[in-house]
Design an enzyme around this catalytic site. Structure first.
Site, PDB file in Angstrom:
ATOM      1  N   HIS A  70       0.839  -1.195   0.000  1.00 34.53           N
ATOM      2  CA  HIS A  70       0.000   0.000   0.000  1.00 34.53           C
ATOM      3  C   HIS A  70       0.879   1.253   0.000  1.00 34.53           C
ATOM      4  O   HIS A  70       2.047   1.205   0.382  1.00 34.53           O
ATOM      5  CB  HIS A  70      -0.930  -0.025   1.209  1.00 34.53           C
ATOM      6  CG  HIS A  70      -1.998  -1.069   1.106  1.00 34.53           C
ATOM      7  ND1 HIS A  70      -2.994  -1.216   2.032  1.00 34.53           N
ATOM      8  CD2 HIS A  70      -2.228  -2.025   0.164  1.00 34.53           C
ATOM      9  CE1 HIS A  70      -3.802  -2.208   1.680  1.00 34.53           C
ATOM     10  NE2 HIS A  70      -3.343  -2.724   0.542  1.00 34.53           N
ATOM     11  N   GLU A  72       0.973   4.017   1.796  1.00 35.20           N
ATOM     12  CA  GLU A  72       1.552   4.494   3.058  1.00 35.20           C
ATOM     13  C   GLU A  72       2.664   3.574   3.550  1.00 35.20           C
ATOM     14  O   GLU A  72       3.656   4.040   4.111  1.00 35.20           O
ATOM     15  CB  GLU A  72       0.478   4.698   4.137  1.00 35.20           C
ATOM     16  CG  GLU A  72      -0.293   3.471   4.542  1.00 35.20           C
ATOM     17  CD  GLU A  72      -1.495   3.158   3.681  1.00 35.20           C
ATOM     18  OE1 GLU A  72      -2.537   2.793   4.236  1.00 35.20           O
ATOM     19  OE2 GLU A  72      -1.417   3.254   2.439  1.00 35.20           O
ATOM     20  N   CYS A  98      -5.858   1.010   5.710  1.00 34.13           N
ATOM     21  CA  CYS A  98      -6.512  -0.236   6.120  1.00 34.13           C
ATOM     22  C   CYS A  98      -6.021  -0.574   7.529  1.00 34.13           C
ATOM     23  O   CYS A  98      -5.113   0.075   8.047  1.00 34.13           O
ATOM     24  CB  CYS A  98      -6.162  -1.355   5.139  1.00 34.13           C
ATOM     25  SG  CYS A  98      -4.436  -1.899   5.212  1.00 34.13           S
ATOM     26  N   CYS A 101      -2.132  -1.353   7.634  1.00 38.14           N
ATOM     27  CA  CYS A 101      -1.276  -0.173   7.486  1.00 38.14           C
ATOM     28  C   CYS A 101      -1.423   0.793   8.661  1.00 38.14           C
ATOM     29  O   CYS A 101      -0.478   1.505   8.993  1.00 38.14           O
ATOM     30  CB  CYS A 101      -1.569   0.543   6.177  1.00 38.14           C
ATOM     31  SG  CYS A 101      -0.959  -0.368   4.742  1.00 38.14           S
TER      32      CYS A 101
END
Length: 143
Positions: A70, A72, A98, A101
């Site tokens: 992802h 981030e 999410c 993360c």
């Protein structure tokens, strides 16, 4: 609610994250992230496959491959490989984190998140709020 000047910066950084997300090879969703500390961009990231893998994020059924990172996570990992620290930083991201993360965000010391769209599962945001991370949702982004 941030003051007017901070809001202006928040929108500008969020627009940069949106542009950065356009670099992603993912077809389903392109997500961009920018990490800012002391009014300086210290990292950036977008969702995609790990280094050395082909830039194809979806399988033959159109589902995202399990190993796609992802945005981030990519931005936080870039900081980890540098001399910088995320402690006290702000994460600007086009899609809220999410739950997986959100643990990385908290553990990295990020204290504020400004996001454009909310992820379908809000348990990541709930976790971050419980952890004391300041959350700012900016749904409107004029071009």
């Amino acid at each position: 609610m941030p003051d007017k000047k901070q809001r202006k910066y928040d929108i500008a950084y969020l627009k940069m994250a949106k542009e950065w997300g356009k670099l992603s090879y993912c077809k389903r969703k392109q997500v961009g992230a920018i990490i800012v500390k002391d009014r300086m961009i210290i990292s950036d990231g977008y969702n995609g496959t790990p280094t050395g893998f082909e830039n194809i994020c979806e399988d033959e059924n159109g589902d995202t491959k399990w190993y796609v990172l992802h945005a981030e996570a990519n931005a936080i990992l870039k900081v980890a490989a540098s001399t910088q620290s995320c402690e006290g930083a702000t994460l600007y991201i086009t899609l809220s984190p999410c739950k997986e993360c959100s643990k990385l965000v908290h553990q990295a010391g990020i204290k504020r998140i400004v996001y454009h769209k909310a992820y379908k599962d809000d348990s990541g945001l709930q976790f971050l709020a419980k952890a004391g991370v300041e959350l700012e949702h900016i749904p409107e982004l004029e071009d």
